[in-house]
Enzyme design. Structure first.
Site, mmCIF file in Angstrom:
data_model
loop_
_atom_site.group_PDB
_atom_site.id
_atom_site.type_symbol
_atom_site.label_atom_id
_atom_site.label_comp_id
_atom_site.label_asym_id
_atom_site.label_seq_id
_atom_site.Cartn_x
_atom_site.Cartn_y
_atom_site.Cartn_z
ATOM 1 N N GLU A 17 11.688 26.925 -13.425
ATOM 2 C CA GLU A 17 12.222 27.799 -12.379
ATOM 3 C C GLU A 17 11.510 27.574 -11.037
ATOM 4 O OE1 GLU A 17 11.399 28.627 -15.418
ATOM 5 O OE2 GLU A 17 12.967 29.879 -16.309
ATOM 6 N N LYS A 116 -5.809 12.456 -9.066
ATOM 7 C CA LYS A 116 -5.758 13.021 -10.407
ATOM 8 C C LYS A 116 -6.827 14.069 -10.653
ATOM 9 C CE LYS A 116 -6.168 10.084 -13.437
ATOM 10 N NZ LYS A 116 -6.072 9.992 -14.865
ATOM 11 N N SER A 437 12.110 -2.828 -11.652
ATOM 12 C CA SER A 437 13.293 -1.996 -11.430
ATOM 13 C C SER A 437 13.907 -2.267 -10.060
ATOM 14 C CB SER A 437 12.926 -0.517 -11.559
ATOM 15 O OG SER A 437 11.906 -0.195 -10.663
ATOM 16 N N GLU A 488 16.375 -3.094 -14.820
ATOM 17 C CA GLU A 488 16.082 -1.881 -15.605
ATOM 18 C C GLU A 488 17.076 -0.717 -15.461
ATOM 19 O OE1 GLU A 488 11.914 -0.669 -15.302
ATOM 20 O OE2 GLU A 488 11.291 -2.720 -14.908
ATOM 21 N N ARG A 519 6.940 18.316 -9.053
ATOM 22 C CA ARG A 519 7.203 17.199 -9.968
ATOM 23 C C ARG A 519 6.632 17.471 -11.357
ATOM 24 N NH1 ARG A 519 8.513 12.121 -7.510
ATOM 25 N NH2 ARG A 519 7.934 10.971 -9.366
ATOM 26 N N GLU A 669 -0.839 -3.195 -6.847
ATOM 27 C CA GLU A 669 -0.582 -2.484 -5.600
ATOM 28 C C GLU A 669 -1.696 -2.797 -4.599
ATOM 29 O OE1 GLU A 669 -0.492 1.894 -5.812
ATOM 30 O OE2 GLU A 669 -1.629 1.734 -3.955
ATOM 31 N N HIS A 698 6.508 2.661 -1.575
ATOM 32 C CA HIS A 698 6.479 4.124 -1.491
ATOM 33 C C HIS A 698 6.982 4.615 -0.144
ATOM 34 C CE1 HIS A 698 3.602 3.193 -4.731
ATOM 35 N NE2 HIS A 698 4.186 4.230 -5.282
#
Ligand code: GLN
Ligand code: ZN
Length: 758
Positions: A17, A116, A437, A488, A519, A669, A698
């Site tokens: 929600e 993280k 991808s 992909e 997310r 990267e 990105h």
């Protein structure tokens, strides 16, 4: 009586929600008031779900991130945000995601860095410090939530991040020392604690996860300074640690002048008796006895066998809780109506975990007889799982015991392989390729969704996916890339796609866990021995290869990444589960080779994520993780070129391990950090071929030929040009074709320019 409490509850809601409310607000489709109403309803619902506890966490709820909330509470908002107009909420979302709903342009990229949260897959907004940093209490959010909770009859235990971990989690933007800020920071914490006391609060949970990491002496000293300063505060402090062992910080954690200590009795169970010995008699000990990082049912009798003697010793000094905040598990198993009943009987999400806690408390307080029936049911579920034929597959155990060292080694060393592959593949210098991808259009997503819902026949589905593969291959030929991919289109997620085809895996419908902001991810569940029933990718790759004379790169996800992005069974060591996955991937690699696929990429996007919190434990992890990769990749002949891909730029410290993977080509990267990563290659000479990302996928920006040429020239200083590949940073699935086509064309032109010069 034992005291029960919780450290934090998932905020996204049983059906995400909060995600939906946030995204609607960001789009301008709903008001700030509507968002606040959803948030208040969720808080109320969460508190109700915890009402059987003696203390309920308050302030753990966040609209975006609890570390960002702490920065706001401490008045630590970077100057670049202050300078913009708008409400406090605008500032909050600007720092969270670069823009507020009232910003019409996208030019003000004010977002804070995200990283993280310890060893989890949750990402927080990194607090920023510089010479101008000052702190000023802004407790409005926390106070409002505490008042809201009190008015609903909740026994609130506010949750805050402790001062030392707050500084430790942040980053200095100049050469300001974070520790030097402690003096200024502490009075703000004192004020905050005073205000909470005025609201009638007794206990405050003060999180100091830094205590489970290796700390330099300055940081250890900061703990003494901080908690001696806060000693006189009128509330009781529960110093809270989680995710690991205290080890050399154990004595420090026990001795700090607070009223209670929480330790993670799942990951640091072996230390608990030592903690009890060191902890002064007047302090409360909170034990995190329910795993907050995984979704398995607790073995209640086993927990009680261990806990009862401790309770006998500590009596009312004992508190019990989940090991950490339940932020890292899904909300409610009751939402899962489609999940297989047997597997469901082995699981426990946040709500169920708190019920388990309650049962344990009952058993401690009134004897196991008082909850005999519940314990019996639990025992049966645990026993059934131990015995289940779905968990244990003798063929997998046999295959595992047949593994030998030679299976993890290529036939020849890289230089020899490189010579063979060069003759065979005949690629130009600076070969160009992509990471796998291609844009996932609305149409592709819909095709997959319709097929999943049974609204599209197998045949129609395959035709549509093939058509999409053809579009990708044609585009790549037109752009003139050297090594092509199929794009992909059949995959919605690089782990889920493989998990769905492997046995030993289950999938929830609502098992969402917050990754960052709105997310969420839905990690698949590994419940049993892993096997591959049949080839998973071969048909698609073969079809793609049939469309072109250029080499087609087979595309797989590696065993370590599959493991790290799943909920993993806890009845055997992780390295063993990883080995099982490795065998499945190995079989796929070999089938691709047999089908004539000469280049195979095995992505290990999450290899670094699995690193333990303590550096001292890195090597053990890297040893088994790298050997799992090698087992999956190295069962091929010298002719077959193995690629791997990783998408992070902090590389230096694990470079030797990466070299041991012995992939013929590694793509990584780099472009965001302006090739900073290449320093790693100056210090450690990586022996094989490397494709440093030259196109930042990105960003919606289209890289120019000149930009790519510049980056490649830089790269060629650290990597011998004959071992340099040209590719984007990562997969292109989140971009649109009108960004991807011109950017790749520029990339190819840049490679050609370098070829012409060399
Ligand atoms: N092959 C995957 C892709 O291109 C790799 C994704 C990743 O590294 N995160 O999408
Ligand atoms: Zn990537």
């Amino acid at each position: 009586m034992v005291t029960t409490h919780n450290l934090g509850f998932p905020r996204i809601g049983p059906h995400r929600e909060l995600k939906h409310a946030l995204e609607s607000f960001w789009k301008g489709s709903s008001t700030a008031e509507a968002l606040e109403q959803v948030a208040a309803d969720l808080r109320q619902q969460n508190w109700q779900s915890q009402s059987h506890l003696n203390y309920t966490p308050v302030g753990d709820f966040s609209l975006y991130d609890h570390v960002l909330d702490m920065s706001v509470t401490l008045g630590n908002i970077p100057a670049r945000i202050h300078q913009l107009d708008g409400s406090e909420q605008d500032a909050y979302f600007r720092l969270a995601r670069g823009r507020s709903p009232s910003d019409t342009c996208q030019c003000c990229t004010a977002a804070g860095e995200m990283t993280k949260w310890l060893d989890t897959n949750y990402h927080y907004i990194v607090p920023e410090f510089d010479a101008q940093t000052t702190f000023r209490l802004n407790a409005a959010r926390l106070i409002k939530q505490v008042q809201e909770a009190i008015s609903q009859g909740v026994t609130a235990k506010p949750v805050i991040i402790g001062p030392v971990s707050y500084l430790w989690l942040g980053k200095s933007k100049d050469d300001t020392s974070r520790l030097a800020l402690l003096d200024q920071l502490l009075p703000v914490y004192s004020q905050l604690l005073n205000q909470l006391h005025e609201l009638g609060i007794k206990w405050v949970q003060i999180d100091e996860p830094a205590l489970v990491t290796e700390l330099e002496s300055g940081w250890r000293h900061a703990f003494h300074l901080a908690y001696h300063h806060l000693k006189s505060s009128p509330v009781s402090l529960l110093l809270t640690t989680y995710f690991g062992q205290l080890q050399e910080n154990l004595q420090l954690a026990c001795e700090l002048p607070v009223q209670g200590l929480h330790v993670d009795a799942i990951r640091a169970r072996d230390e608990v008796h030592k903690v009890i010995d060191w902890l002064p008699q007047h302090k409360v000990l909170s034990l995190g006895i329910i795993d907050g990082r995984n979704i398995w049912k607790n073995d209640l009798n086993r927990t009680l066998d261990w806990l009862e003697p401790i309770y006998a010793r500590l009596q009312k000094r004992l508190w019990i809780a989940p090991s950490c905040s339940l932020l890292h598990v899904p909300v409610d198993l009751a939402s899962e109506t489609k999940l297989d009943a047997e597997i469901t009987s082995w699981l426990s999400f946040a709500i169920q975990k708190l019920t388990e806690l309650d049962v344990i408390a009952q058993a401690l307080n009134h004897g196991r007889e008082s909850v005999a029936e519940t314990l019996n049911d639990n025992q049966q579920a645990i026993d059934r799982k131990h015995r289940s034929a779905r968990v244990h597959n003798p063929a997998v155990k046999q295959a595992l015991s047949n593994i030998n060292d030679s299976m993890s080694q290529r036939q020849s060393a890289y230089p020899e392989r490189a010579r063979i592959q060069k003759d065979l593949l005949n690629l130009p210098k600076f070969p160009t390729t992509t990471i796998g991808s291609f844009p996932q259009t609305q149409e592709i997503r819909q095709t997959r969704a319709l097929y999943k819902q049974g609204k599209l026949s197998e045949d129609d589905y395959r035709q549509r996916i093939k058509a999409e593969i053809k579009v990708c291959v044609d585009q790549q030929e037109q752009i003139n890339l050297d090594v092509l991919v199929h794009g992909e289109p059949e995959r919605n997620d690089m782990v889920e796609y493989f998990g769905e085809q492997l046995s030993g895996y289950a999938f929830s419908d609502f098992g969402w866990v917050q990754s960052y902001g709105s997310r969420c991810v839905k990690p698949p569940i590994i419940y049993g021995d892993i096997t591959r029933e049949k080839p998973m990718t071969v048909d698609w790759i073969k079809y793609a290869q049939s469309l072109t004379h250029k080499p087609m790169k087979g595309m797989l996800t590696g065993p370590v990444t599959i493991l790290n992005w799943s909920f993993v069974r806890d009845d055997q060591p992780r390295d063993l589960t990883c080995k099982q996955i490795a065998l499945a991937v190995r079989a796929e690699v070999q089938d691709l080779e047999t089908a004539g696929v000469g280049i195979i990429q095995i992505d290990e996007a999450a290899l670094r994520e699995g690193l333990p919190l303590r550096r001292g434990q890195w090597q053990t992890y890297l040893d088994w993780a790298i050997s799992a990769f090698c087992l999956s990749a190295n069962g091929v002949s010298d002719q077959t070129q193995i690629h791997t891909h990783m998408c992070y730029s902090e590389f230096n410290d694990i470079m030797p391990a990466i070299a041991k993977m012995d992939a013929d080509v590694i793509t990584i990267e780099t472009s965001r950090s302006d090739m900073e990563l290449l320093d790693a290659f100056d210090e450690f000479s990586y022996p094989n071929e490397i494709g440093p990302g030259v196109y930042d996928i990105h960003s919606p920006n289209i890289c120019s030929e000149d930009q790519v040429v510049d980056l490649l020239r830089k790269a060629a200083k650290s990597i011998p040009p004959e071992r340099l590949w040209v590719n984007p940073d990562c997969g292109l699935k989140t971009r649109s074709w009108d960004e991807v086509t011109p950017a790749l064309a520029n990339m190819v032109r840049a490679a050609k320019k370098l070829r012409a010069e060399s």
